[in-house]
Design a protein around this motif. Structure first.
Motif, short mmCIF file in Angstrom:
data_model
loop_
_atom_site.label_atom_id
_atom_site.label_comp_id
_atom_site.label_asym_id
_atom_site.label_seq_id
_atom_site.Cartn_x
_atom_site.Cartn_y
_atom_site.Cartn_z
N CYS A 75 1.11 -1.66 -0.39
CA CYS A 75 0.23 -0.05 0.06
C CYS A 75 0.80 1.43 0.27
N THR A 76 1.21 1.83 -1.31
CA THR A 76 2.23 2.58 -1.45
C THR A 76 1.90 3.89 -0.75
N LYS A 77 0.76 4.31 -0.90
CA LYS A 77 0.60 5.24 -0.16
C LYS A 77 -0.45 5.61 0.78
N LEU A 78 -0.23 4.48 2.15
CA LEU A 78 -0.47 4.94 3.14
C LEU A 78 0.18 5.49 3.85
N LYS A 79 0.07 5.89 4.15
CA LYS A 79 1.43 7.05 5.70
C LYS A 79 0.85 7.07 7.04
N GLU A 80 0.11 6.52 7.42
CA GLU A 80 -0.26 6.60 8.89
C GLU A 80 -1.05 5.12 9.40
N MET A 81 -1.00 4.10 10.16
CA MET A 81 -1.59 3.17 10.60
C MET A 81 -1.32 3.01 12.30
N HIS A 82 -2.17 2.94 13.06
CA HIS A 82 -2.24 2.89 14.71
C HIS A 82 -3.12 1.32 14.27
N ILE A 83 -1.72 0.31 15.20
CA ILE A 83 -2.50 -0.69 15.58
C ILE A 83 -3.12 -0.42 16.81
N PRO A 84 -4.53 -0.59 17.51
CA PRO A 84 -4.60 -0.84 18.64
C PRO A 84 -3.65 -2.05 19.35
N GLU A 85 -4.23 -1.73 20.82
CA GLU A 85 -3.61 -2.25 21.84
C GLU A 85 -4.78 -3.55 21.87
N TYR A 86 -3.70 -4.47 21.81
CA TYR A 86 -4.70 -6.00 22.23
C TYR A 86 -3.81 -6.97 23.68
N GLU A 87 -4.90 -7.51 24.14
CA GLU A 87 -4.28 -8.31 25.53
C GLU A 87 -4.13 -9.37 25.08
N SER A 88 -3.63 -9.86 25.42
CA SER A 88 -2.75 -11.73 24.66
C SER A 88 -1.82 -11.99 25.45
#
Length: 124
Positions: A75-88
């Motif tokens: 995804c060459t134009k994607l500039k930012e992303m937030h991966i939510p915390e995940y309880e594991s």
């Protein structure tokens, strides 16, 4: 669902809680600019969801998604992303195998401490 929809520019705004698997949902939708702004917490599998969506600029993921392998690959134009915390209890449960590989415009990514990140940012 939208696999190989080459002319799709905007994905659906909402993916509701009746969906639990988004495997290859937007695979090769290479003109898509905007992905869903809201994805229900029932979605756990997002493998290859936005794979080769070269023009994708915005998208979200489910807070409960545990399988994000190659989700945003190329995804060459994607500039930012937030991966939510995940309880594991296991870092492999939230494995980010090549999740952002080939995302050459990526500037900001928030990744939980417990995520396994092998190859996540390859060729960025």
């Amino acid at each position: 669902m939208f696999y190989n929809c080459f002319n799709l520019v905007n994905g659906p705004t909402i993916v509701g809680n009746s969906v639990n698997n988004m495997y290859r949902t937007f695979y090769f939708c290479n003109k898509m600019v905007n992905g869903p702004t809201s994805i229900g917490n029932s979605v756990v599998n997002m493998v290859n969801t936005f794979y080769n969506c070269y023009n994708l600029e915005t998208a979200n993921i489910s807070e409960k998604s545990s399988n994000l392998r190659e989700t945003f690959l190329n995804c060459t134009k994607l500039k930012e992303m937030h991966i939510p915390e995940y309880e594991s209890t296991s870092p492999y449960e939230r494995a980010l195998y090549y999740t952002f590989s080939g995302c050459t415009s990526l500037e900001t990514v928030n990744v939980p401490e417990n995520a396994y990140i092998e190859g996540t940012f390859k060729d960025c």
